[in-house]
Design a protein around this motif. Structure first.
Motif, PDB file in Angstrom:
ATOM      1  N   ARG A  42       0.819  -1.215   0.000  1.00 46.79           N
ATOM      2  CA  ARG A  42       0.000   0.000   0.000  1.00 46.79           C
ATOM      3  C   ARG A  42       0.853   1.265   0.000  1.00 46.79           C
ATOM      4  N   GLU A  43       2.013   1.210   0.686  1.00 49.82           N
ATOM      5  CA  GLU A  43       2.847   2.407   0.809  1.00 49.82           C
ATOM      6  C   GLU A  43       3.479   2.834  -0.513  1.00 49.82           C
ATOM      7  N   HIS A  44       3.539   1.915  -1.478  1.00 46.08           N
ATOM      8  CA  HIS A  44       4.137   2.243  -2.773  1.00 46.08           C
ATOM      9  C   HIS A  44       3.098   2.433  -3.873  1.00 46.08           C
ATOM     10  N   LEU A  45       1.840   2.367  -3.522  1.00 44.60           N
ATOM     11  CA  LEU A  45       0.790   2.491  -4.520  1.00 44.60           C
ATOM     12  C   LEU A  45       0.731   3.925  -5.048  1.00 44.60           C
ATOM     13  N   PRO A  46       0.851   4.130  -6.363  1.00 43.53           N
ATOM     14  CA  PRO A  46       0.736   5.494  -6.896  1.00 43.53           C
ATOM     15  C   PRO A  46      -0.626   6.088  -6.579  1.00 43.53           C
ATOM     16  N   SER A  47      -0.665   7.384  -6.424  1.00 42.32           N
ATOM     17  CA  SER A  47      -1.917   8.064  -6.091  1.00 42.32           C
ATOM     18  C   SER A  47      -2.891   7.975  -7.267  1.00 42.32           C
ATOM     19  N   PRO A  48      -4.194   8.099  -6.991  1.00 38.33           N
ATOM     20  CA  PRO A  48      -5.168   8.138  -8.088  1.00 38.33           C
ATOM     21  C   PRO A  48      -4.862   9.235  -9.099  1.00 38.33           C
ATOM     22  N   GLU A  49      -4.346  10.357  -8.625  1.00 37.93           N
ATOM     23  CA  GLU A  49      -4.011  11.456  -9.536  1.00 37.93           C
ATOM     24  C   GLU A  49      -2.873  11.076 -10.480  1.00 37.93           C
ATOM     25  N   THR A  50      -1.861  10.400  -9.936  1.00 36.39           N
ATOM     26  CA  THR A  50      -0.736   9.954 -10.771  1.00 36.39           C
ATOM     27  C   THR A  50      -1.201   8.928 -11.794  1.00 36.39           C
ATOM     28  N   LEU A  51      -2.017   7.990 -11.354  1.00 37.30           N
ATOM     29  CA  LEU A  51      -2.528   6.969 -12.265  1.00 37.30           C
ATOM     30  C   LEU A  51      -3.374   7.597 -13.369  1.00 37.30           C
ATOM     31  N   ALA A  52      -4.194   8.561 -13.008  1.00 34.22           N
ATOM     32  CA  ALA A  52      -5.048   9.220 -13.992  1.00 34.22           C
ATOM     33  C   ALA A  52      -4.217   9.982 -15.017  1.00 34.22           C
ATOM     34  N   ALA A  53      -3.150  10.642 -14.547  1.00 36.38           N
ATOM     35  CA  ALA A  53      -2.285  11.385 -15.461  1.00 36.38           C
ATOM     36  C   ALA A  53      -1.587  10.441 -16.437  1.00 36.38           C
ATOM     37  N   LEU A  54      -1.135   9.307 -15.945  1.00 36.38           N
ATOM     38  CA  LEU A  54      -0.511   8.313 -16.825  1.00 36.38           C
ATOM     39  C   LEU A  54      -1.524   7.789 -17.844  1.00 36.38           C
ATOM     40  N   ALA A  55      -2.736   7.539 -17.373  1.00 34.85           N
ATOM     41  CA  ALA A  55      -3.761   6.986 -18.252  1.00 34.85           C
ATOM     42  C   ALA A  55      -4.212   7.981 -19.313  1.00 34.85           C
ATOM     43  N   ASP A  56      -3.915   9.253 -19.119  1.00 35.03           N
ATOM     44  CA  ASP A  56      -4.189  10.246 -20.163  1.00 35.03           C
ATOM     45  C   ASP A  56      -3.253  10.067 -21.346  1.00 35.03           C
ATOM     46  N   GLU A  57      -2.096   9.425 -21.110  1.00 37.28           N
ATOM     47  CA  GLU A  57      -1.076   9.283 -22.147  1.00 37.28           C
ATOM     48  C   GLU A  57      -0.993   7.859 -22.708  1.00 37.28           C
ATOM     49  N   GLN A  58      -1.260   6.872 -21.854  1.00 34.70           N
ATOM     50  CA  GLN A  58      -1.108   5.470 -22.242  1.00 34.70           C
ATOM     51  C   GLN A  58      -2.211   4.643 -21.601  1.00 34.70           C
ATOM     52  N   SER A  59      -2.363   3.429 -22.104  1.00 39.07           N
ATOM     53  CA  SER A  59      -3.265   2.487 -21.450  1.00 39.07           C
ATOM     54  C   SER A  59      -2.582   1.974 -20.189  1.00 39.07           C
ATOM     55  N   VAL A  60      -3.246   2.088 -19.053  1.00 38.11           N
ATOM     56  CA  VAL A  60      -2.631   1.742 -17.765  1.00 38.11           C
ATOM     57  C   VAL A  60      -3.426   0.630 -17.081  1.00 38.11           C
ATOM     58  N   ARG A  61      -2.682  -0.353 -16.583  1.00 39.15           N
ATOM     59  CA  ARG A  61      -3.262  -1.406 -15.752  1.00 39.15           C
ATOM     60  C   ARG A  61      -2.505  -1.450 -14.431  1.00 39.15           C
ATOM     61  N   LEU A  62      -3.246  -1.752 -13.382  1.00 35.43           N
ATOM     62  CA  LEU A  62      -2.668  -1.834 -12.051  1.00 35.43           C
ATOM     63  C   LEU A  62      -2.894  -3.231 -11.485  1.00 35.43           C
ATOM     64  N   THR A  63      -1.820  -3.844 -10.997  1.00 37.40           N
ATOM     65  CA  THR A  63      -1.949  -5.129 -10.335  1.00 37.40           C
ATOM     66  C   THR A  63      -2.663  -4.943  -9.005  1.00 37.40           C
ATOM     67  N   THR A  64      -3.734  -5.705  -8.798  1.00 35.35           N
ATOM     68  CA  THR A  64      -4.518  -5.587  -7.575  1.00 35.35           C
ATOM     69  C   THR A  64      -4.698  -6.971  -6.958  1.00 35.35           C
ATOM     70  N   PRO A  65      -4.072  -7.238  -5.814  1.00 39.77           N
ATOM     71  CA  PRO A  65      -4.182  -8.544  -5.154  1.00 39.77           C
ATOM     72  C   PRO A  65      -5.532  -8.687  -4.459  1.00 39.77           C
ATOM     73  N   VAL A  66      -6.306  -9.665  -4.866  1.00 44.21           N
ATOM     74  CA  VAL A  66      -7.689  -9.738  -4.398  1.00 44.21           C
ATOM     75  C   VAL A  66      -7.803 -10.164  -2.939  1.00 44.21           C
ATOM     76  N   ARG A  67      -6.704 -10.632  -2.338  1.00 41.08           N
ATOM     77  CA  ARG A  67      -6.752 -10.984  -0.916  1.00 41.08           C
ATOM     78  C   ARG A  67      -6.355  -9.828  -0.010  1.00 41.08           C
ATOM     79  N   ALA A  68      -5.819  -8.752  -0.596  1.00 37.34           N
ATOM     80  CA  ALA A  68      -5.310  -7.640   0.210  1.00 37.34           C
ATOM     81  C   ALA A  68      -6.412  -6.680   0.616  1.00 37.34           C
ATOM     82  N   ASP A  69      -6.376  -6.219   1.874  1.00 44.79           N
ATOM     83  CA  ASP A  69      -7.308  -5.181   2.313  1.00 44.79           C
ATOM     84  C   ASP A  69      -7.191  -3.984   1.374  1.00 44.79           C
ATOM     85  N   GLY A  70      -8.325  -3.485   0.983  1.00 44.37           N
ATOM     86  CA  GLY A  70      -8.363  -2.381   0.027  1.00 44.37           C
ATOM     87  C   GLY A  70      -8.733  -2.849  -1.361  1.00 44.37           C
ATOM     88  N   PHE A  71      -8.364  -4.094  -1.690  1.00 46.04           N
ATOM     89  CA  PHE A  71      -8.697  -4.668  -2.996  1.00 46.04           C
ATOM     90  C   PHE A  71      -9.544  -5.930  -2.870  1.00 46.04           C
TER      91      PHE A  71
END
Length: 258
Positions: A42-71
């Protein structure tokens, strides 16, 4: 110095990024159409703003572990719900190193099914859960290994028509010491390689004798290694076997590709 377009010339159409290692915002200059951002806690997860800015330029996917709190689609899912609409997901069971003891005990299959139902066009990581991932559907996201080619051919011959994406640590050089420094440890963690290595052997450029021989083969079994033409040829083989997308992890960091 290599240029970003070199990745495309090598046939690599997506770059995998580890946010604990690199500044993901620099990835806009890599010259690839897609980014796959790994989850390293969680401490290294890019912010929603950073992810959104990247997705404005490229197709972005984020690895999300389905057992982890938050995901966890059957529990806490605040992180999943905070993701920008433009960011797609790679659904995985989750690396034990980034999960608490409680999270590791959670059942994967029902969470993976529920997360897939909540996601648009998900990729599903197959590591350790191949049959579950195939049953869930979506693009199958596999790690490159020595059995990849025959496994892909068998999958296609059996009638599988879905997409397959391959994750491959990538070193665009044929300088052996640089290759071993970048990929030796990664290859040495694979079970067959670990068994073949002499006890206590170095797993980087310091490896010699039998250890160096084993590692020199292993880094090419589990990664894309060599000059651009060599890697492009290997990528063509993987596509012929049945891979649709090649996701290269820049094992020496972003600088060699910028």
């Amino acid at each position: 110095m290599l240029q970003g377009a070199t990745l495309a010339r090598a046939g690599i159409d997506a770059a995998a990024l580890k946010p604990a290692e690199v500044d993901v915002e620099r990835a806009v200059d890599l010259g690839v159409e897609r980014l796959a951002i790994d989850y390293e806690g969680r401490e290294h997860l890019p912010s929603p703003e950073t992810l959104a800015a990247l997705a404005d330029e490229q197709s972005v996917r984020l690895t999300t572990p389905v057992r982890a709190d938050g995901f966890d689609p059957l529990g806490e899912r605040d992180l999943a719900e905070s993701l920008p609409e433009s960011v797609r997901r790679i659904l995985v069971a989750g690396h034990r190193a980034y999960l608490t003891e409680t999270e590791r005990e959670r059942a994967v299959a029902p969470r993976l099914r529920e997360a897939a139902a909540r996601s648009r066009d998900p990729w599903v990581g197959t590591e350790g859960i191949e049959r579950i991932a195939l049953a869930v559907g979506g693009t199958q996201f596999e790690l490159l290994g020595p059995g990849t080619d025959p496994r892909l051919r068998a999958l296609r011959q059996a009638g599988y028509e879905g997409e397959v994406a391959l994750y491959a640590p990538t070193v665009l050089t044929d300088e052996e010491d640089a290759v071993l420094d970048a990929l030796g440890d990664y290859a040495a963690r694979r079970g067959p390689v670990r068994s073949a290595l002499p006890d206590g052997a170095a797993t980087d450029a310091a490896a010699d004798g039998r250890a160096r021989e084993v590692l020199s083969q292993a880094v090419r079994d589990y990664g894309l290694v060599g000059d651009v033409e060599t890697v492009a040829g290997r990528v063509d083989e993987l596509r012929d076997a049945g891979a649709d997308r090649i996701v290269g992890y820049p094992a020496r960091g972003l600088d060699p590709f910028l």
